[in-house]
Design a protein around this motif. Structure first.
Motif, PDB file in Angstrom:
ATOM      1  N   ARG A 120      57.106  31.415  38.095  1.00  0.00           N
ATOM      2  CA  ARG A 120      57.019  30.694  39.371  1.00  0.00           C
ATOM      3  C   ARG A 120      56.152  31.454  40.367  1.00  0.00           C
ATOM      4  NH1 ARG A 120      60.612  26.969  41.572  1.00  0.00           N
ATOM      5  NH2 ARG A 120      62.311  27.630  40.237  1.00  0.00           N
ATOM      6  N   ARG A 121      56.313  32.783  40.440  1.00  0.00           N
ATOM      7  CA  ARG A 121      55.515  33.574  41.373  1.00  0.00           C
ATOM      8  C   ARG A 121      54.032  33.493  41.015  1.00  0.00           C
ATOM      9  NH1 ARG A 121      56.333  38.129  44.607  1.00  0.00           N
ATOM     10  NH2 ARG A 121      58.362  37.165  45.013  1.00  0.00           N
ATOM     11  N   LEU A 122      53.730  33.583  39.735  1.00  0.00           N
ATOM     12  CA  LEU A 122      52.339  33.466  39.305  1.00  0.00           C
ATOM     13  C   LEU A 122      51.781  32.086  39.635  1.00  0.00           C
ATOM     14  CD1 LEU A 122      52.606  35.224  35.823  1.00  0.00           C
ATOM     15  CD2 LEU A 122      51.405  36.106  37.835  1.00  0.00           C
ATOM     16  N   MET A 123      52.585  31.058  39.374  1.00  0.00           N
ATOM     17  CA  MET A 123      52.097  29.699  39.584  1.00  0.00           C
ATOM     18  C   MET A 123      51.913  29.391  41.065  1.00  0.00           C
ATOM     19  SD  MET A 123      53.106  26.385  37.436  1.00  0.00           S
ATOM     20  CE  MET A 123      54.858  26.532  37.702  1.00  0.00           C
ATOM     21  N   ASP A 124      52.778  29.934  41.916  1.00  0.00           N
ATOM     22  CA  ASP A 124      52.603  29.753  43.357  1.00  0.00           C
ATOM     23  C   ASP A 124      51.243  30.271  43.802  1.00  0.00           C
ATOM     24  OD1 ASP A 124      55.064  28.572  43.674  1.00  0.00           O
ATOM     25  OD2 ASP A 124      56.066  30.375  44.412  1.00  0.00           O
ATOM     26  N   LEU A 125      50.855  31.402  43.239  1.00  0.00           N
ATOM     27  CA  LEU A 125      49.555  31.979  43.577  1.00  0.00           C
ATOM     28  C   LEU A 125      48.420  31.125  43.008  1.00  0.00           C
ATOM     29  CD1 LEU A 125      47.761  34.263  44.694  1.00  0.00           C
ATOM     30  CD2 LEU A 125      48.110  35.463  42.508  1.00  0.00           C
ATOM     31  N   PHE A 126      48.565  30.699  41.756  1.00  0.00           N
ATOM     32  CA  PHE A 126      47.488  29.963  41.092  1.00  0.00           C
ATOM     33  C   PHE A 126      47.220  28.613  41.743  1.00  0.00           C
ATOM     34  CE2 PHE A 126      48.831  32.156  36.889  1.00  0.00           C
ATOM     35  CZ  PHE A 126      48.305  33.353  37.353  1.00  0.00           C
ATOM     36  N   ILE A 134      42.316  30.905  44.382  1.00  0.00           N
ATOM     37  CA  ILE A 134      41.709  31.446  43.168  1.00  0.00           C
ATOM     38  C   ILE A 134      40.934  30.348  42.462  1.00  0.00           C
ATOM     39  CG2 ILE A 134      42.146  32.596  40.968  1.00  0.00           C
ATOM     40  CD1 ILE A 134      44.690  33.686  42.131  1.00  0.00           C
ATOM     41  N   ASP A 135      39.695  30.632  42.124  1.00  0.00           N
ATOM     42  CA  ASP A 135      38.826  29.632  41.513  1.00  0.00           C
ATOM     43  C   ASP A 135      39.188  29.392  40.051  1.00  0.00           C
ATOM     44  OD1 ASP A 135      37.325  29.427  43.863  1.00  0.00           O
ATOM     45  OD2 ASP A 135      36.073  31.141  43.283  1.00  0.00           O
ATOM     46  N   PRO A 136      38.981  28.166  39.565  1.00  0.00           N
ATOM     47  CA  PRO A 136      39.167  27.902  38.134  1.00  0.00           C
ATOM     48  C   PRO A 136      38.285  28.821  37.300  1.00  0.00           C
ATOM     49  CG  PRO A 136      38.856  25.848  39.349  1.00  0.00           C
ATOM     50  CD  PRO A 136      38.551  26.965  40.304  1.00  0.00           C
ATOM     51  N   GLY A 137      38.824  29.318  36.201  1.00  0.00           N
ATOM     52  CA  GLY A 137      38.062  30.198  35.335  1.00  0.00           C
ATOM     53  C   GLY A 137      38.163  31.661  35.698  1.00  0.00           C
ATOM     54  N   THR A 138      38.876  31.978  36.792  1.00  0.00           N
ATOM     55  CA  THR A 138      39.032  33.374  37.175  1.00  0.00           C
ATOM     56  C   THR A 138      39.853  34.123  36.124  1.00  0.00           C
ATOM     57  OG1 THR A 138      38.905  32.910  39.541  1.00  0.00           O
ATOM     58  CG2 THR A 138      40.010  34.950  38.896  1.00  0.00           C
ATOM     59  N   ARG A 139      39.369  35.320  35.733  1.00  0.00           N
ATOM     60  CA  ARG A 139      40.136  36.135  34.785  1.00  0.00           C
ATOM     61  C   ARG A 139      41.245  36.866  35.530  1.00  0.00           C
ATOM     62  NH1 ARG A 139      36.924  40.208  31.095  1.00  0.00           N
ATOM     63  NH2 ARG A 139      36.590  41.239  33.106  1.00  0.00           N
ATOM     64  N   LEU A 140      42.434  36.780  34.986  1.00  0.00           N
ATOM     65  CA  LEU A 140      43.591  37.406  35.615  1.00  0.00           C
ATOM     66  C   LEU A 140      43.660  38.882  35.251  1.00  0.00           C
ATOM     67  CD1 LEU A 140      46.286  34.653  34.929  1.00  0.00           C
ATOM     68  CD2 LEU A 140      44.638  34.811  36.807  1.00  0.00           C
ATOM     69  N   PRO A 141      44.372  39.666  36.036  1.00  0.00           N
ATOM     70  CA  PRO A 141      44.553  41.079  35.691  1.00  0.00           C
ATOM     71  C   PRO A 141      45.278  41.219  34.349  1.00  0.00           C
ATOM     72  CG  PRO A 141      45.197  40.656  37.961  1.00  0.00           C
ATOM     73  CD  PRO A 141      44.990  39.319  37.318  1.00  0.00           C
ATOM     74  N   PRO A 142      45.118  42.353  33.665  1.00  0.00           N
ATOM     75  CA  PRO A 142      45.823  42.570  32.401  1.00  0.00           C
ATOM     76  C   PRO A 142      47.344  42.520  32.594  1.00  0.00           C
ATOM     77  CG  PRO A 142      44.105  44.224  32.723  1.00  0.00           C
ATOM     78  CD  PRO A 142      44.251  43.492  34.029  1.00  0.00           C
ATOM     79  N   GLU A 143      48.057  42.252  31.509  1.00  0.00           N
ATOM     80  CA  GLU A 143      49.512  42.161  31.572  1.00  0.00           C
ATOM     81  C   GLU A 143      50.134  43.404  32.196  1.00  0.00           C
ATOM     82  OE1 GLU A 143      51.043  41.463  27.700  1.00  0.00           O
ATOM     83  OE2 GLU A 143      50.237  39.418  27.527  1.00  0.00           O
ATOM     84  N   ARG A 144      49.661  44.583  31.790  1.00  0.00           N
ATOM     85  CA  ARG A 144      50.268  45.818  32.298  1.00  0.00           C
ATOM     86  C   ARG A 144      50.091  45.947  33.801  1.00  0.00           C
ATOM     87  NH1 ARG A 144      45.682  47.261  29.587  1.00  0.00           N
ATOM     88  NH2 ARG A 144      44.062  48.338  30.790  1.00  0.00           N
ATOM     89  N   GLN A 145      48.954  45.473  34.321  1.00  0.00           N
ATOM     90  CA  GLN A 145      48.711  45.541  35.761  1.00  0.00           C
ATOM     91  C   GLN A 145      49.593  44.548  36.503  1.00  0.00           C
ATOM     92  OE1 GLN A 145      44.578  45.299  36.781  1.00  0.00           O
ATOM     93  NE2 GLN A 145      44.951  45.203  38.989  1.00  0.00           N
ATOM     94  N   LEU A 146      49.735  43.329  35.944  1.00  0.00           N
ATOM     95  CA  LEU A 146      50.617  42.336  36.561  1.00  0.00           C
ATOM     96  C   LEU A 146      52.059  42.824  36.550  1.00  0.00           C
ATOM     97  CD1 LEU A 146      49.188  39.036  35.007  1.00  0.00           C
ATOM     98  CD2 LEU A 146      49.013  39.759  37.403  1.00  0.00           C
ATOM     99  N   ALA A 147      52.480  43.427  35.420  1.00  0.00           N
ATOM    100  CA  ALA A 147      53.847  43.921  35.314  1.00  0.00           C
ATOM    101  C   ALA A 147      54.116  45.021  36.329  1.00  0.00           C
ATOM    102  CB  ALA A 147      54.100  44.430  33.895  1.00  0.00           C
ATOM    103  N   SER A 148      53.160  45.913  36.472  1.00  0.00           N
ATOM    104  CA  SER A 148      53.315  47.008  37.431  1.00  0.00           C
ATOM    105  C   SER A 148      53.395  46.490  38.859  1.00  0.00           C
ATOM    106  CB  SER A 148      52.143  47.987  37.286  1.00  0.00           C
ATOM    107  OG  SER A 148      52.212  49.006  38.256  1.00  0.00           O
ATOM    108  N   THR A 149      52.541  45.535  39.190  1.00  0.00           N
ATOM    109  CA  THR A 149      52.517  44.971  40.536  1.00  0.00           C
ATOM    110  C   THR A 149      53.815  44.234  40.852  1.00  0.00           C
ATOM    111  OG1 THR A 149      50.121  44.716  40.476  1.00  0.00           O
ATOM    112  CG2 THR A 149      51.319  43.394  42.089  1.00  0.00           C
TER     113      THR A 149
END
Length: 246
Positions: A30-36, A41-56
């Motif tokens: 839900r938190r990710l989708m709220d942001l998306f 954020i533009d379509p096609g944007t590459r998201l941060p790696p899993e480890r970076q998202l997890a840390s954040t």
């Protein structure tokens, strides 16, 4: 494949914030989708790696991985092995998937969904009476005739009934409203397909739909809303009874 925008990992992670300890996967998604779907954020944007998202977010990588997998199934993101995870579509294009996800994880009761559907259908009928073009009115008439012809074949009747409501939503001329109605109806469909049990109930439903059609044909917004309200009252009773019996 389209060219992807420049890396925006820092911006994305800064916007997410930290979640409480023990946050379930559904809340991570839900938190990710709220942001998306916020439009930043533009379509096609590459998201941060899993480890970076997890840390954040302050959660485990497995929670992020499962959340992204769920969002991929819904068509929110595109996971490309060896390349990364990318956002699909604009905020408006992601709306139907977002609505479905929110309703599915929100533990909404059948009663709440029926209330929501009734309100939406009544408003759709009002808009359709004001906006329906000749082609839309013809589609409504055709669906109504199929309902009349199929009162003894309840499966065919249910399909014609759904087609009538879909034609009405199309006539309303509001795609966002159509998307929302589609989600709510799909969540209730398991009951709706079996809610009409015999020919007498089918004939009652035909009369109720006919009243809606006549009001739309006359361009009478108040009458269309009133007719749909009457139909929703009996239809909701049938759906609630079917749900309670399961």
């Amino acid at each position: 494949m389209p060219a992807y925008p420049d890396d925006r990992s820092a911006e994305i992670t800064a916007a997410l914030g930290v979640l409480p300890s023990g946050t379930p996967v559904s809340e991570v998604a839900r938190r990710l989708m709220d942001l998306f779907t916020g439009g930043s954020i533009d379509p096609g944007t590459r998201l941060p790696p899993e480890r970076q998202l997890a840390s954040t977010l302050g959660v485990g990588r497995s929670a992020v991985r499962e959340a992204l997998a769920a969002l991929e199934i819904l068509g929110i993101v595109d996971v490309r092995p060896g390349s990364g995870t990318y956002l699909r579509g604009t905020a408006s294009e992601l709306l139907p998937q977002t609505l479905r996800w929110g309703l599915l994880i929100g533990r909404k009761s059948t009663t709440e969904l029926l209330d929501l559907r009734s309100g939406l259908e009544i408003y759709v009928a009002r808009l359709a009476a004001a906006r329906a073009e000749a082609s839309a009115r013809s589609a409504l008439a055709a669906s109504l005739e199929r309902m009349r012809a199929d009162v003894a074949d309840l499966k065919a009747f249910a399909r014609a009934d759904l087609d009538f409501h879909n034609a009405l939503a199309t006539a309303a001329g509001n795609e966002t409203l159509v998307d929302l109605l589609h989600v709510v109806r799909s969540l209730l469909q398991v009951y709706a397909d079996r809610a009409v049990h015999d020919e007498d109930e089918a004939r009652t439903a035909v009369a109720e739909h006919d009243a809606v059609y006549r009001a739309v044909e006359a361009g009478d917004e108040d009458a269309a809303a009133s007719a749909m309200a009457a139909h929703m009252a009996t239809a909701s009773q049938r759906l609630a009874a079917e749900a309670a019996a399961r």
